[in-house]
Design an enzyme around this catalytic site. Structure first.
Site, PDB file in Angstrom:
ATOM      1  N   ARG A  30       7.215 -61.018  55.411  1.00 27.37           N
ATOM      2  CA  ARG A  30       8.622 -60.630  55.499  1.00 27.37           C
ATOM      3  C   ARG A  30       9.575 -61.796  55.242  1.00 27.37           C
ATOM      4  NH1 ARG A  30      12.266 -56.605  58.048  1.00 27.37           N
ATOM      5  NH2 ARG A  30      13.749 -57.734  59.325  1.00 27.37           N
TER       6      ARG A  30
ATOM      7  N   ILE B 157      18.679 -55.592  55.624  1.00 27.40           N
ATOM      8  CA  ILE B 157      17.272 -55.203  55.619  1.00 27.40           C
ATOM      9  C   ILE B 157      16.991 -54.641  57.018  1.00 27.40           C
ATOM     10  CG2 ILE B 157      16.699 -57.662  55.980  1.00 27.40           C
ATOM     11  CD1 ILE B 157      13.992 -57.239  54.836  1.00 27.40           C
ATOM     12  N   SER B 158      16.339 -53.481  57.075  1.00 31.53           N
ATOM     13  CA  SER B 158      16.134 -52.793  58.367  1.00 31.53           C
ATOM     14  C   SER B 158      15.261 -53.611  59.311  1.00 31.53           C
ATOM     15  CB  SER B 158      15.433 -51.453  58.160  1.00 31.53           C
ATOM     16  OG  SER B 158      16.118 -50.671  57.242  1.00 31.53           O
ATOM     17  N   GLN B 159      15.412 -53.325  60.617  1.00 34.19           N
ATOM     18  CA  GLN B 159      14.574 -54.024  61.595  1.00 34.19           C
ATOM     19  C   GLN B 159      13.117 -53.569  61.411  1.00 34.19           C
ATOM     20  OE1 GLN B 159      16.390 -51.684  65.042  1.00 34.19           O
ATOM     21  NE2 GLN B 159      14.607 -52.622  65.989  1.00 34.19           N
TER      22      GLN B 159
ATOM     23  N   PHE C 183      22.414 -47.129  59.533  1.00 34.18           N
ATOM     24  CA  PHE C 183      22.081 -47.637  58.196  1.00 34.18           C
ATOM     25  C   PHE C 183      23.347 -47.911  57.413  1.00 34.18           C
ATOM     26  CE2 PHE C 183      17.827 -46.301  59.089  1.00 34.18           C
ATOM     27  CZ  PHE C 183      17.012 -46.998  58.195  1.00 34.18           C
TER      28      PHE C 183
END
Ligand code: SAH
Length: 232
Positions: free
Chosen positions: A54, A80-82, A223
């Site tokens: 990541r 960027i999402s968790q 989001f």
């Protein structure tokens, strides 16, 4: 003190594997403490979360924070999402090695890489050209040959490659784009955050059963907005 060039090179060569080890340990901790603990049990998903580096999918200055369970800014006002949400959404799709998956919202390409570790082919669409182009280069450099990136409005999906076994949308849409429902295979699963971009949205599972669309609310999420189609 001036170090001879060969010594500098040696130090550099020693430093990189050590850094990779640190990231690997952080990845293990992330999976153990924030992903498994919160109920993700799909072996393929857990393996992918353990494998994908990541720190290569965040801006370099944030590499040290790549394994925190937080969303991170990736420029152009996007995030960027968790990791937990990435793992959760991936698990909802019930990914298997034979699947062909469509993602809307490539961003830096992390979610695409996680999917690419599990499924056969990933088709991913990004609306911001700079993000799409750099994600395509990054994924190629890291060896993700089964990810195909296109710069366009994901509202229209990718008709030339349809139908898809699963679809994942990583930006919040007010309504579910009809072209995406059309491009989902019979028996396929789509996961999409639905709701107003200024509020909390509902992560929604869409299933196509006997030609009918069945939706199920999963959990509240936040989001960045879906900007294409008729969402403006
Ligand atoms: N999945 C990404 C994070 C996505 S952030 C990752 O893992 O890194 C959401 C992304 O959706 C942003 O990059 C944004 O530009 C993109 N996006 C928003 N609306 C879109 C649309 N209509 N079509 C394609 N991409 C879109």
């Amino acid at each position: 003190m001036v170090l001879p060039f060969s010594l500098l090179l040696l130090l550099l060569l020693l430093f990189f594997p050590v850094q990779e080890e640190v990231h690997k340990e952080r990845r293990e901790m992330m999976v153990k403490h924030t992903i498994e603990k919160r109920g993700i049990s799909d072996r393929g998903v857990l393996n992918a979360m353990r494998t994908v580096r990541r720190h290569m999918f965040v801006p370099p200055e944030l590499a040290d924070r790549a394994y925190e369970d937080n969303p991170l800014p990736i420029g152009s006002g996007q995030t960027i999402s968790q990791p937990y949400i990435v793992a959760y959404m991936t698990q909802v799709l019930r990914p298997t090695p034979r699947m062909k998956v469509l993602e809307i919202g490539t961003g830096f390409g992390y979610q695409a890489a996680v999917l690419a570790e599990i499924v056969r082919e990933v088709y991913t669409i990004e609306i911001i050209p700079e993000l799409g182009q750099s994600a395509a280069e990054r994924l190629k450099k890291l060896g993700y040959d089964n990810v195909h990136v296109k710069v366009s409005d994901g509202y229209q999906g990718w008709p030339e490659q349809a139908p898809f076994d699963a679809i994942i949308v990583t930006a919040a849409a007010e309504t579910i784009p009809p072209p995406l429902i059309e491009q989902l295979k019979e028996g396929g699963r789509m996961v999409i955050p639905v709701g107003s971009p200024s509020k909390t949205q509902i992560l929604t599972l869409v299933e196509k059963k006997k030609g009918k669309t069945v939706t199920k609310s999963l959990l509240p999420v936040v989001f960045v907005p879906f900007t294409g189609g008729d969402q403006n």
